[in-house]
Design an enzyme around this catalytic site. Structure first.
Site, PDB file in Angstrom:
ATOM      1  N   CYS A 167      -0.527   4.128   2.479  1.00 45.60           N
ATOM      2  CA  CYS A 167      -0.558   3.969   3.937  1.00 45.60           C
ATOM      3  C   CYS A 167      -0.300   2.505   4.297  1.00 45.60           C
ATOM      4  O   CYS A 167       0.834   2.056   4.225  1.00 45.60           O
ATOM      5  CB  CYS A 167      -1.862   4.488   4.519  1.00 45.60           C
ATOM      6  N   SER A 168      -1.324   1.765   4.656  1.00 43.60           N
ATOM      7  CA  SER A 168      -1.075   0.397   5.098  1.00 43.60           C
ATOM      8  C   SER A 168      -2.279  -0.507   4.848  1.00 43.60           C
ATOM      9  O   SER A 168      -2.542  -1.415   5.631  1.00 43.60           O
ATOM     10  CB  SER A 168      -0.732   0.395   6.589  1.00 43.60           C
ATOM     11  N   CYS A 169      -3.036  -0.265   3.797  1.00 40.02           N
ATOM     12  CA  CYS A 169      -4.234  -1.069   3.512  1.00 40.02           C
ATOM     13  C   CYS A 169      -3.842  -2.542   3.396  1.00 40.02           C
ATOM     14  O   CYS A 169      -2.865  -2.889   2.730  1.00 40.02           O
ATOM     15  CB  CYS A 169      -4.895  -0.590   2.230  1.00 40.02           C
TER      16      CYS A 169
ATOM     17  N   CYS B 220       0.896  -1.153   0.000  1.00 36.50           N
ATOM     18  CA  CYS B 220       0.000   0.000   0.000  1.00 36.50           C
ATOM     19  C   CYS B 220       0.926   1.191   0.000  1.00 36.50           C
ATOM     20  O   CYS B 220       1.549   1.491   1.019  1.00 36.50           O
ATOM     21  CB  CYS B 220      -0.921   0.034   1.216  1.00 36.50           C
TER      22      CYS B 220
HETATM   23 FE    FE Z   1      -3.421   2.035   2.859  1.00 37.94          FE
END
Ligand code: FE
Length: 185
Positions: A91-93, A88
């Site tokens: 961000c951190s999906c 991602c």
């Molecule tokens: Fe994300």
């Protein structure tokens, strides 16, 4: 996150007990084993593999894995020709319902940028060296779609049960930064 939680609790918008319950659930109850079961079934049941291709969200939900961060799932099939890996960049999906909480490195700035700019180098740092002939495809996860990589089924596992196969499926192999474990003979 702490500051945000404090404000939301202060305003009476969230119940701290509910937050703790969610964290405990994803830290201790949901983990990459859910995803490993999906992969093992995809390897052993042609109908289920097809269902994943048609509508991964529904197929995964049919195994009881649904909800947060898995509302729109897609599966990526690794083959000797094509290796898929997921990042991602924003961000951190991450598909919590099948893989649990994301590893720290997944959320780090270096992984998020280097997975795109030098994926083969990143893979080698994870101990994965692919032949030059294998194409590497990097998928950017977003709030809209979460990916689950189906690693290549290891050779020498013909006739194995889904349960035994699931033990060969590592978290990293479902992100695409690893391969499934080789069977111990
Ligand atoms: Fe994300």
């Amino acid at each position: 996150m702490r500051a945000l939680e404090t404000i939301l609790v202060g305003k009476g918008l969230v119940d701290p007990a509910a937050v703790d319950l969610i964290i405990d659930t994803y830290e201790n109850k949901v983990g990459p084993r859910n995803g490993a079961q999906v992969v093992a079934r995809a390897w052993t049941e042609a109908d289920f593999a097809q269902a994943l291709r048609d509508d991964a969200t529904t197929a995964i939900e049919s195994m009881g894995f649904a909800g947060r961060q898995a509302e729109h799932m897609e599966v990526l099939w690794n083959t000797p020709d094509t290796h898929n890996m997921v990042v991602c960049t924003l961000c951190s999906c991450y598909p919590w319902a099948v893989l649990g909480l994301p590893p720290v490195w997944y959320k780090s700035a270096p992984y998020r940028s280097r997975a795109v700019s030098e994926p083969r180098k990143v893979l080698s740092e994870f101990g994965v060296t692919l032949p030059e002939s294998t194409k590497v495809k990097v998928w950017d996860s977003t709030a809209e779609v979460r990916y689950l990589v189906i690693p290549v089924r290891p050779e020498g596992t013909e006739g194995w049960s889904a349960e035994a196969l699931a033990d060969l499926v590592t978290r990293d192999s479902m992100i695409g930064t690893g391969l499934a474990k080789e069977p111990v003979t």
